[in-house]
Design a protein around this motif. Structure first.
Motif, short mmCIF file in Angstrom:
data_model
loop_
_atom_site.label_atom_id
_atom_site.label_comp_id
_atom_site.label_asym_id
_atom_site.label_seq_id
_atom_site.Cartn_x
_atom_site.Cartn_y
_atom_site.Cartn_z
N GLN A 73 0.84 -1.20 0.00
CA GLN A 73 0.00 0.00 0.00
C GLN A 73 0.87 1.25 0.00
OE1 GLN A 73 -3.43 0.21 2.75
NE2 GLN A 73 -2.63 2.17 3.43
N GLY A 74 0.42 2.29 -0.67
CA GLY A 74 1.14 3.56 -0.65
C GLY A 74 1.42 4.11 -2.03
N ILE A 75 1.52 5.42 -2.11
CA ILE A 75 1.72 6.10 -3.39
C ILE A 75 3.09 5.79 -3.97
CG2 ILE A 75 2.60 8.22 -2.32
CD1 ILE A 75 0.22 8.05 -5.34
N ALA A 76 4.11 5.63 -3.13
CA ALA A 76 5.46 5.34 -3.62
C ALA A 76 5.50 3.98 -4.30
CB ALA A 76 6.46 5.40 -2.47
N ALA A 77 4.83 3.00 -3.71
CA ALA A 77 4.78 1.66 -4.31
C ALA A 77 4.01 1.67 -5.62
CB ALA A 77 4.14 0.68 -3.33
N MET A 78 2.97 2.49 -5.70
CA MET A 78 2.19 2.59 -6.94
C MET A 78 3.05 3.16 -8.07
SD MET A 78 -1.40 4.05 -5.36
CE MET A 78 -2.01 4.51 -6.96
N VAL A 79 3.80 4.21 -7.77
CA VAL A 79 4.69 4.80 -8.78
C VAL A 79 5.78 3.80 -9.18
CG1 VAL A 79 6.37 6.63 -9.21
CG2 VAL A 79 4.24 7.15 -8.02
N ALA A 80 6.32 3.08 -8.17
CA ALA A 80 7.36 2.10 -8.45
C ALA A 80 6.84 0.98 -9.34
CB ALA A 80 7.89 1.52 -7.14
N ALA A 81 5.61 0.54 -9.12
CA ALA A 81 5.03 -0.53 -9.93
C ALA A 81 4.91 -0.10 -11.39
CB ALA A 81 3.66 -0.91 -9.37
N LYS A 82 4.48 1.13 -11.60
CA LYS A 82 4.38 1.63 -12.98
C LYS A 82 5.76 1.77 -13.61
CE LYS A 82 0.02 4.08 -12.19
NZ LYS A 82 -0.68 5.39 -12.15
N GLY A 83 6.73 2.27 -12.84
CA GLY A 83 8.08 2.41 -13.36
C GLY A 83 8.69 1.07 -13.73
N ILE A 84 8.49 0.07 -12.88
CA ILE A 84 9.03 -1.27 -13.15
C ILE A 84 8.38 -1.85 -14.41
CG2 ILE A 84 9.06 -3.65 -12.31
CD1 ILE A 84 9.46 -2.47 -9.49
N GLY A 85 7.09 -1.57 -14.60
CA GLY A 85 6.42 -2.02 -15.81
C GLY A 85 7.07 -1.45 -17.06
N HIS A 86 7.43 -0.19 -17.03
CA HIS A 86 8.12 0.44 -18.16
C HIS A 86 9.51 -0.15 -18.36
CE1 HIS A 86 5.10 3.45 -19.12
NE2 HIS A 86 5.02 3.78 -17.84
N ILE A 87 10.20 -0.44 -17.25
CA ILE A 87 11.54 -1.03 -17.34
C ILE A 87 11.47 -2.41 -17.99
CG2 ILE A 87 13.47 -1.94 -15.98
CD1 ILE A 87 12.94 0.33 -13.96
N GLN A 88 10.47 -3.19 -17.60
CA GLN A 88 10.31 -4.54 -18.16
C GLN A 88 9.99 -4.50 -19.65
OE1 GLN A 88 7.35 -5.90 -15.19
NE2 GLN A 88 8.75 -7.59 -14.77
N ARG A 89 9.35 -3.42 -20.08
CA ARG A 89 9.04 -3.29 -21.51
C ARG A 89 10.20 -2.71 -22.30
NH1 ARG A 89 3.94 -1.99 -19.22
NH2 ARG A 89 4.41 0.26 -19.23
N GLY A 90 11.31 -2.46 -21.61
CA GLY A 90 12.51 -1.98 -22.29
C GLY A 90 12.45 -0.52 -22.68
N CYS A 91 11.83 0.29 -21.84
CA CYS A 91 11.73 1.72 -22.13
C CYS A 91 13.14 2.34 -22.19
CB CYS A 91 10.90 2.41 -21.05
SG CYS A 91 10.73 4.18 -21.29
N ALA A 92 13.38 3.12 -23.22
CA ALA A 92 14.71 3.70 -23.44
C ALA A 92 15.01 4.82 -22.46
CB ALA A 92 14.84 4.20 -24.88
N ASN A 93 14.05 5.72 -22.26
CA ASN A 93 14.28 6.88 -21.41
C ASN A 93 13.48 6.71 -20.11
OD1 ASN A 93 14.99 9.34 -20.40
ND2 ASN A 93 14.17 10.54 -22.10
N ILE A 94 13.95 5.82 -19.25
CA ILE A 94 13.23 5.51 -18.02
C ILE A 94 13.18 6.69 -17.06
CG2 ILE A 94 15.28 4.56 -16.92
CD1 ILE A 94 11.62 3.43 -16.49
#
Length: 211
Positions: A73-94
């Motif tokens: 629970q928490g806003i930091a974990a929510m942002v981290a989950a979205k960021g990790i999703g982008h990292i897993q998709r190979g986002c160039a400009n993380i």
């Protein structure tokens, strides 16, 4: 029951502006309850979250890290989950992606605080307006009775009710605004720490891939 009747009598003496001040106080109370519940939901034990996610990031286990974020629970974990999703998709400009996700999260945290700030500004002005209207009525020639100076002084006293009420509403709203801004700063700090943590390990993994 007499206390309620007395309060209602004083409220009526303040004039029509009192209804606007009542609306301001109800708005401030509603925002206060809503923001308190929302911030409590968005808060998390950052020390525990960091200790649990760091080993996963060190192993570059992004799947497990993302699952941990979704379960936390928490806003930091929510942002981290979205960021990790982008990292897993190979986002160039993380870095830009994390910055955008953080900005959206902060916008949600700031919601309705501007309305609370408006109440702080407008409540004393409404109280002053009510007092001015009451003073004009008190000094009206039709309200002055011969041999009864209290006709004026009593009217001035009633007129000041609006100013006192406006100052009370503004004071309470200001206390709420300051409290929630303090909570907001803490949550923003948590988001920034989480984004820096993710960004550091994401860049580290990219360097390993290049090497």
């Amino acid at each position: 029951m007499s206390f309620i009747a007395e309060c209602f009598h004083i409220f009526q003496q303040g004039g029509p502006v009192m209804y606007l001040l009542l609306a301001c106080s109800l708005l401030a109370a509603t925002i206060g309850v809503e923001r308190f519940l929302y911030y409590r939901k968005m808060k998390a034990d950052m020390h525990d979250f960091t200790e649990r996610i760091t080993p996963l990031l060190e192993r570059a286990d992004w799947t497990a890290a993302g699952e941990l974020c979704r379960q936390t629970q928490g806003i930091a974990a929510m942002v981290a989950a979205k960021g990790i999703g982008h990292i897993q998709r190979g986002c160039a400009n993380i870095e830009s992606v994390l910055e955008g996700e953080a900005s959206l999260a902060v916008a949600g945290l700031r919601a309705n605080l501007n309305h609370l700030d408006t109440v702080v500004t407008i409540a004393p002005l409404l109280g002053l307006l009510g007092t001015v209207i009451g003073m004009i009525s008190s000094f009206s020639v039709m309200n002055i009775k011969a041999g009864q100076p209290q006709a004026i002084t009593g009217g001035v006293g009633e007129a000041l009710i609006a100013t006192a009420t406006g100052l009370c509403v503004a004071t309470v709203a200001m206390l709420l605004y300051s409290y929630f801004n303090h909570r907001l700063d803490d949550l923003i700090t948590n988001i920034e720490k989480t984004c820096l943590l993710l960004l550091g390990y994401a860049k580290q993994e990219k360097c390993h891939e290049i090497a």
